[in-house]
Scaffold this active site. Sequence first.
Site, mmCIF file in Angstrom:
data_model
loop_
_atom_site.group_PDB
_atom_site.id
_atom_site.type_symbol
_atom_site.label_atom_id
_atom_site.label_comp_id
_atom_site.label_asym_id
_atom_site.label_seq_id
_atom_site.Cartn_x
_atom_site.Cartn_y
_atom_site.Cartn_z
ATOM 1 N N GLU A 173 0.813 -1.115 -0.144
ATOM 2 C CA GLU A 173 0.243 0.140 0.120
ATOM 3 C C GLU A 173 0.853 1.226 -0.097
ATOM 4 O OE1 GLU A 173 -2.960 -0.177 2.849
ATOM 5 O OE2 GLU A 173 -4.077 -1.837 1.822
ATOM 6 N N GLU A 292 -5.557 -8.342 -0.444
ATOM 7 C CA GLU A 292 -6.290 -7.982 0.483
ATOM 8 C C GLU A 292 -7.770 -7.749 0.400
ATOM 9 O OE1 GLU A 292 -4.899 -5.149 3.348
ATOM 10 O OE2 GLU A 292 -2.757 -5.633 2.880
HETATM 11 O O1 AHR Z 1 -5.310 -5.878 6.915
HETATM 12 C C1 AHR Z 1 -5.334 -4.739 7.702
HETATM 13 C C2 AHR Z 1 -4.591 -3.503 6.994
HETATM 14 O O2 AHR Z 1 -5.143 -2.960 5.935
HETATM 15 C C3 AHR Z 1 -3.165 -4.088 6.391
HETATM 16 O O3 AHR Z 1 -2.112 -3.699 7.322
HETATM 17 C C4 AHR Z 1 -3.064 -2.844 5.293
HETATM 18 O O4 AHR Z 1 -2.188 -3.283 4.320
HETATM 19 C C5 AHR Z 1 -4.436 -2.457 4.922
HETATM 20 O O5 AHR Z 1 -4.535 -1.213 5.116
#
Ligand code: AHR
Length: 501
Positions: A173, A292
């Site tokens: 990210e 994610e």
């Molecule tokens: O999954 C929780 C968080 O969400 C992770 O650390 C990050 O990559 C995202 O913002």
Amino acid sequence: MPDSTIILDRGRTVGPVRSRTFGSFVEHLGRCVYDGIYEPGHPTANEDGFRLDVVELVKELGSTTIRYPGGNFVSGFRWEDSVGPREQRPVRRDLAWHSLETNQVGLDEFSRWLKLTGSELMLAVNLGTRGIQAALDLLEYANHPAGTALSDQRIANGTTEPHDIRMWCLGNEMDGPWQTGYMTADDYGKLAARTAAAMKMADKDLELVVCGSSGSGMPTFGEWERTVLEHSYEHVDYVSAHAYYQERGGDLGSFLASSVDMQYFIDTVVATADHVGYKLKSKKKVNISFDEWNIWYLDEHQASDEVNDEWRYAPRQLEDVYSVADAVVLGNLLITLLKNSDRVTSASLAQLVNVIAPIMTEPGGGVWRQTTFFPFSVTSRLAKGVVLRPVIDSPKYETAVHGEADLVDSVATYDDESASGAVFLVNRDQTESRTVTIDVSQFAASRIDEAVTLADDDVYAKNTIDNQTRVGLVSNDSASIVDGQLTVVLPPVSWTAIAFA
Ligand code: AHR
């Protein structure tokens, strides 16, 4: 009379069912690792300190690839801290989650845990506070067989065979201002390209994931992907996508249609990646690693004092407790990932244990399944062979956030070898059951092997520490096949899986 129809056509395949679609994510965050998968002293812990009762549920969930060790955590992580004799490992501050990192679990231990669960490791390197050299060192430590300084260090630490990690994430990210060392697309694209090129000098067959956007709502969404890929396209294999959904302001209708946004996200990233590929006259395609995705009550997390000024070990953070409605949305997101198996070739449910997770534990206590466990575990078990693109004719409804959406959504898979198939369905209708007829005549299907539904009169029912089995799957006895037509009744706000042969 059916109110929705679905036609399954052997000729309309999307692509193979990819095992990596059923990946998950373990971050050094809250109680995911410490007091989650790892709890020395727990009655079920093995010699490494890993809880075997948790391992059993991870196996039942069916997670294939596991992304590790972050997440935001990785952007401040020094991997060298977490290998070698445990008693010599330093305790550090983790700035991302404002906690203490004891480094008692690192690459070598986590790889042994993955052997217990039978999953593949997808490792992230730190491009937030570190760069090319640290990534190359980690690669040498992890994958080089023997006879170099770092591979010999791994062997001396007790891991004789190389880990042979295939998938690597180039940071995490990096578009987000919350990320330690976040960058502009231009700066990150250049760093990612140089890191990827150097890693492929060591091993040309690595599969590298460059950071895409942290969400489709990011102000740089689209433009970020274009810029980053213009720098890195020839060196990388995937661009990442991250998406979290939640019900906001009591608007269940929009929440139930969250998949519409996921589809828009995928379409936009595919179009952007292909645009860059055509522009560069490249022969290759860059696919999506949706590494994610989940339901996350992020607004509530941001408003809470979970992250406070204290530096704590394994604090309770992001421990969302999921409802039936959350599970239906999760099942629907998985349907969407399958529908895009041609270009979304890897995905990770974020996360696995305790932290926005399908599996919950208590220190010294038990382990239980959240509502979201069920659609994931059943889909990962039943989806085999190829993904079929169903032709769906469903009544529609209007949502405030996503415009018009189908009340019934679905995907199907078919496996020629076992002559069996599976259909996964959701009913987003909040008040009415839906009768669906599925044309399975092309498969000479005559038998239903399994039909299960997740639904409840209370769509906000949850499994909690005090009532760990309040919500579960029930057999859907309405499912039948007559003359190649499979009929099933879907209760309001429900997720259903049907296996036929
Ligand atoms: O999954 C929780 C968080 O969400 C992770 O650390 C990050 O990559 C995202 O913002």
